[in-house]
Design an enzyme around this catalytic site. Sequence first.
Site, PDB file in Angstrom:
ATOM      1  N   HIS A  68     -43.808 -19.925 -15.720  1.00 33.18           N
ATOM      2  CA  HIS A  68     -43.920 -18.510 -16.110  1.00 33.18           C
ATOM      3  C   HIS A  68     -42.663 -18.069 -16.867  1.00 33.18           C
ATOM      4  O   HIS A  68     -42.746 -17.519 -17.970  1.00 33.18           O
ATOM      5  CB  HIS A  68     -44.122 -17.674 -14.839  1.00 33.18           C
ATOM      6  CG  HIS A  68     -44.185 -16.207 -15.067  1.00 33.18           C
ATOM      7  ND1 HIS A  68     -45.341 -15.475 -14.897  1.00 33.18           N
ATOM      8  CD2 HIS A  68     -43.237 -15.299 -15.427  1.00 33.18           C
ATOM      9  CE1 HIS A  68     -45.101 -14.204 -15.154  1.00 33.18           C
ATOM     10  NE2 HIS A  68     -43.825 -14.074 -15.472  1.00 33.18           N
ATOM     11  N   GLU A  69     -41.493 -18.328 -16.271  1.00 34.20           N
ATOM     12  CA  GLU A  69     -40.239 -17.898 -16.884  1.00 34.20           C
ATOM     13  C   GLU A  69     -39.913 -18.715 -18.130  1.00 34.20           C
ATOM     14  O   GLU A  69     -39.344 -18.205 -19.098  1.00 34.20           O
ATOM     15  CB  GLU A  69     -39.097 -18.007 -15.869  1.00 34.20           C
ATOM     16  CG  GLU A  69     -39.262 -17.125 -14.640  1.00 34.20           C
ATOM     17  CD  GLU A  69     -39.398 -15.655 -14.976  1.00 34.20           C
ATOM     18  OE1 GLU A  69     -38.848 -15.227 -16.018  1.00 34.20           O
ATOM     19  OE2 GLU A  69     -40.058 -14.935 -14.209  1.00 34.20           O
ATOM     20  N   HIS A  72     -41.500 -17.243 -21.182  1.00 34.39           N
ATOM     21  CA  HIS A  72     -40.710 -16.123 -21.715  1.00 34.39           C
ATOM     22  C   HIS A  72     -39.602 -16.661 -22.622  1.00 34.39           C
ATOM     23  O   HIS A  72     -39.396 -16.175 -23.742  1.00 34.39           O
ATOM     24  CB  HIS A  72     -40.055 -15.338 -20.564  1.00 34.39           C
ATOM     25  CG  HIS A  72     -40.975 -14.450 -19.794  1.00 34.39           C
ATOM     26  ND1 HIS A  72     -41.783 -13.513 -20.406  1.00 34.39           N
ATOM     27  CD2 HIS A  72     -41.195 -14.335 -18.465  1.00 34.39           C
ATOM     28  CE1 HIS A  72     -42.465 -12.861 -19.480  1.00 34.39           C
ATOM     29  NE2 HIS A  72     -42.139 -13.344 -18.302  1.00 34.39           N
TER      30      HIS A  72
END
Length: 384
Positions: A68-69, A72
């Site tokens: 998820h990170e 980003h």
Amino acid sequence: MTQATFPLGRVAGIRVGAHWSVLIVMGLLADLLATTVLPLGARGSPVAVNWTVAVASALVFLASLLAHELCHALVARHYGLRAERITLWLLGGSAELPEEPPTPRSALLIAAAGPAASAVVGGGFLGASALASPVLPAVVTVALTWLGWANGVLAVFNLLPGTPLDGGRVLEAVAWRLTGNRARARRIAAAGGQVLASALAAFGAWQILALGNLGGLWTIAISWFLAVAARTEMSAAPLRQLLSQLRLRDVMSTEPVTAPGWYTVQGFLDQAARTRFRTFPVVSFTGAPVGVVSLSALSRVPETERTATRLEDICVKPPACLIASPDTPLSEVFAGARLRPGQDLVLVVDHGELTGVAAPGDLARTLELAGLGVRPAHDAGSVK
């Protein structure tokens, strides 16, 4: 937070660390899976098997948080932004981006990348569970199903419209696009975070009072975190904006006292004693920066070795000391540097030559003035 983290390595060149609170989350998830989810979904499965699958599932979920990170960070890189570090912690994780997205579109896509990744990962786990159901033990398919729904919930929760969640960043990007005012958009997103926190606190109280469900305490704890983060975001926005406008050339000392790298410790002591500084940039014959040496480093050299020890042999060299160009935004310096007074300097280099230095005192003074809304005046001297 980063001072209480332990390193996990690098992924795509980005440093990854975990806060100690991750251990609490992993323990709670493993316990939930081993004692509740897996026994209910795979009746008759041995306790040892349940615990083995539960621990493995908790680690896989941690990896999905990292994915998820990481999304980003990778989308931010696509827009030319640097991704310094990813830190996993109690309520998920954070990708540290020293620079601000340049446009509303880039801000929107960077913010949405994480929830999109969680949704894709969740769908993948649910699909794998359906395909594996006829051939794998029930305890494995139940774990895959749980991982799918957990990532789906993570995606949905992160899209709630309030800072500091990804949905708050999405709201900020949309408001920025509609209003043309980034500061106002940030205030709107922070206000959304406050409203969201209040709603979650009310829901947690309802869980406790109406349902007798003590899980509401966890909901209230999350709401408290969101409220604090939203307030911090609102108060820090003007400071961050000002720091992004300032450059190292605005605060650096343009006449630093340099330490010739070929000098011995003994040969440099008299020169050091005649200055008011505690740290010195070490340079080569050509004026190129070699590193940084401090009085404390000089004092650690035994007296009998000072006439034979050269400064370039004991100075702190890159990457342990920070080298940056004069046009580096101060927001990047504050994000990437942890400078110790009396021991560190930022070496400001232009075309391979040392053009100035910035000491911790310079940066601290700038931060304090910025907090007052004052742009610091350029001065050739450094605050040591």
